[in-house]
Design an enzyme around this catalytic site. Sequence first.
Site, PDB file in Angstrom:
ATOM      1  N   THR A  27       2.765  -3.620   1.175  1.00 29.96           N
ATOM      2  CA  THR A  27       3.309  -4.850   2.086  1.00 29.96           C
ATOM      3  C   THR A  27       3.461  -6.096   1.254  1.00 29.96           C
ATOM      4  O   THR A  27       3.314  -5.981   0.635  1.00 29.96           O
ATOM      5  CB  THR A  27       2.602  -5.429   3.149  1.00 29.96           C
ATOM      6  N   THR A  73       3.630  -7.539   0.959  1.00 28.45           N
ATOM      7  CA  THR A  73       3.565  -8.533  -0.145  1.00 28.45           C
ATOM      8  C   THR A  73       2.321  -9.393   0.052  1.00 28.45           C
ATOM      9  O   THR A  73       2.065  -9.828   1.169  1.00 28.45           O
ATOM     10  CB  THR A  73       4.811  -9.453  -0.187  1.00 28.45           C
ATOM     11  N   GLY A 113       0.245  -5.056  -0.983  1.00 27.22           N
ATOM     12  CA  GLY A 113       1.269  -4.390  -0.200  1.00 27.22           C
ATOM     13  C   GLY A 113       1.138  -2.904  -0.427  1.00 27.22           C
ATOM     14  O   GLY A 113       0.322  -2.448  -1.226  1.00 27.22           O
ATOM     15  N   GLY A 114       1.953  -2.107   0.293  1.00 27.79           N
ATOM     16  CA  GLY A 114       1.922  -0.680   0.019  1.00 27.79           C
ATOM     17  C   GLY A 114       1.753   0.217   1.215  1.00 27.79           C
ATOM     18  O   GLY A 114       1.230   1.331   1.076  1.00 27.79           O
TER      19      GLY A 114
END
Length: 455
Positions: free
Chosen positions: A273, A274, A356-357
């Site tokens: 995700t 950031t 993120g991810g």
Amino acid sequence: LYDFFTHTPKKRLAPEAADFFPIIADFGAVQQEFHIGRGSIATPGMVKGLFKVHEELGRIPMKRLIEPALALARDGVRINRLQAYIFNVVEPIYTANEESRCHFGSHEKPGRLLAEGEILKAPDFADALEALVREGDDLFYQGDMARRMVEEGLAGGGVLTRSDLEEYRVIKRAPLKISVAGTHLFTNPPPSTGGILIAFAVALLRGAGLRDAGFGSVRHLGALAEAMRQTNKARVDGAFHGGDEAALGLLDPDFVEAYRKKVLGAPPALRGTTHISVIDGEGNAAGISVSNGEGSGYMIPGTAIMLNNMLGEEDINPGGFHQWAPDRRMCSMMAPSLLASSADGSGGDLVMLGSGGSNRIRTAILQVILNLLEFGQPVGEAVASPRIHYENGRLSIEPGFDAVRPADLSGDFEEIKLWDEKNLFFGGVHVASRTGKNRFEGAGDPRRGGGVRGV
């Protein structure tokens, strides 16, 4: 903790009436299915959240804060290799309709998305930012942007209504707090899933002897992978999505102990995700994790703002698509977290981190925390060290664990996937830390083009 994640709309559409369809994101080594379209858009909260945080904690006028973004949007950003790769991964989303194709399309190769070295300019986005600062968040939730979202969305198979936007509220929550190796971890509480699952995995690994085993050992990877597997199982067995109380039940000592025995009792030697983090000289620490999913493919006309596809994210819709409960804050894997030497999180040593991810967020953050606290790695090394991730029977392993052979772990896992290089699949943990009064460190995860800046 300010919760301004997406919120489910007040009413559902019949599945056949919704603009909702699958696409495949191709990471190269693996593929993942996502769903996009107007029917995948949940009520967005980021605009209201940023204005709320700025109102209560900000010092610099919003007009000044957006100046760098305006310059980048108008002058353009040169696409780097990582950004070009991401475009390739999610190309079906950015080519889903004419407006997004026009905005993100290549100037040199028509019909393709922007490639490495090309310039992306977003003058419409710059104009939208200026209008938001001038008129406030009402423009997005009650004004012309809201009107465009609703009128175009409902006409094209969307679910957002004016009342969904007008009644959205930022929720202030008390962080979830647990103890990790003598340090205090503050993280995202329920209804978010990421923080509670990190806490559960930490509880499972207490007594696993990771520090004595050493980083990258068979014992380390075996216990870590088994903790990931048992966390996934406990998430289902514990009726995790039954609400805040059910979620917190994951940390019930008896429940944890039942799963901890499975981790410590596993024979790993035989098988196997950031986000932005900031810390300042006054000891203030802030972390923000934000997500647009992969994007719905739909852009608010004239703004270059692509809305989210959270109703199409499988991991946060465990009951199945089109089955979400109306008018509820959605669960999230995002887990902005603070490690602090003091019990109240103020003063002393501080480490702000997040990632993120998608559903790799929790395992990425967990591993960086363990690298810092169990293995004593410096910040940069803790972020750059190789990672693993377990999901749906597959154990994925980044290169760099030289002391472990796949055969050491394979008996315990249905499938083992060895990656050729470090990849954004394994998250992107960005860290800022302060030790003592004036020693600052930071690390941006190279998997996601992270960077560090001191000012």
